[in-house]
Enzyme design. Structure first.
Site: not given
Length: 308
Positions: A91, A118, A120, A130, A143, A226
């Site tokens: 992911h 991690h 996004h 995000e 994050h 999230t």
């Protein structure tokens, strides 16, 4: 017509698969041939994802409230180099962190220890963060996840409404590469497939974030993870100052793959309703911006301007 019929057949298959518990996924993965459950269906994966204190959010700066208690955080152990695995978890990209890195201050109710970070991102440097600021979506967001130091795991910390503290950092495209990120970007080539990992050497958290002197302006609110299970146990700190990466560095993240072989892009959850929550800001950034605009207007009226 043939493709339409095929798509319909896959849609029927998708309903069957979902009823037996399909994998959650991002909207970028949802298709006829990949009947996973996208963000709108996450409450079916975990009921908490339909809660009233969900993340991420769009931060409307003029509606944020100044909180004088939001002084600069203290970063303990962020300067120390460490060795750790960087993982394609299917992911996102995750880096496990030593719990010797801790944060406190900034009106946090406890000392929190780091457990992982991690990212996004979007597609090749396109919109991918995000959180958004006044509707602006940045190319990428990091994050850094912390838990209260008395807890031994994330699952234990999530039982506490303020058990998790996440620091959010935005990225902005720059004209040159960020050398501090070379080891991370180069490692991506070795973890293109889900479930693969490699080791990062001599990395420190200070290398990955803006200098501490540029971390005094941030936003604070109470929210959630999230990704499913979307537990509403997160104290969010979202920083205003961005981290520069070149387009080539940002695009390197898009070369990773999801489990179905598609390029790993669009790895962000859409913004969620505030539902009456307040968002606070440190310092006086919003006031300063308004003051500059007002002063500029006055100077323009009398035929003057700010010096270049």
């Amino acid at each position: 017509m043939g493709m339409h019929i095929l798509c319909c057949l896959w849609s029927v298959f998708a309903l069957v698969k979902m009823s037996s518990g399909a994998e959650w996924c991002y909207q970028s993965q949802v298709s006829c041939v990949n009947p996973c459950q996208g963000p709108l269906e996450w409450p079916e994966v975990a009921m908490t994802c339909g809660g009233r204190a969900q993340s991420p959010i769009n931060i409307v700066t003029k509606k944020t409230l100044k909180d004088d208690r939001l002084q600069p955080l203290r970063y303990n152990g962020y300067q120390f180099a460490f060795h750790s695995d960087i993982i394609n978890n299917g992911h996102s990209v995750q880096v496990n962190l030593p719990d010797s890195a801790k944060i406190d201050g900034g009106n946090l109710e406890s000392t929190y220890k780091a457990i992982q970070l991690h990212f996004h991102w979007g597609l090749n440097g396109g919109p991918g963060s995000e959180h958004t600021i006044d509707g602006e979506q940045y190319p990428m967001e990091m994050h850094i996840v912390h838990i209260k130091q008395q807890y031994h795991s994330l699952s234990e910390a999530l039982k506490d409404k303020s058990g998790v503290a996440v620091l959010g950092f935005f990225y902005q495209e720059s004209g040159s590469s960020n050398k501090k990120y070379e080891s991370v970007v180069n490692a991506l080539k070795r973890i293109t497939r889900p479930g693969t990992n490699t080791t990062l050497h001599d990395l420190s958290l200070d290398m990955l974030i803006p200098s501490h002197s540029n971390l005094s302006t941030y936003f604070r609110y109470q929210g959630s993870l999230t990704t499913p299970n979307c537990d509403e146990s997160v104290v969010w700190t979202v920083f205003e100052n961005t981290i520069p990466l070149s387009n080539e560095q940002l695009s390197a993240f898009s070369q990773l793959s999801f489990a179905d072989g598609q390029n790993m892009t669009g790895t962000y959850r859409p913004v969620q309703p505030l539902n009456g929550r307040e968002v606070y800001h440190s310092g006086s950034v919003a006031v300063w911006v308004n003051t500059v605009v007002l002063l500029s207007s006055v100077l323009a009226t009398v035929g003057l301007s700010f010096p270049e």
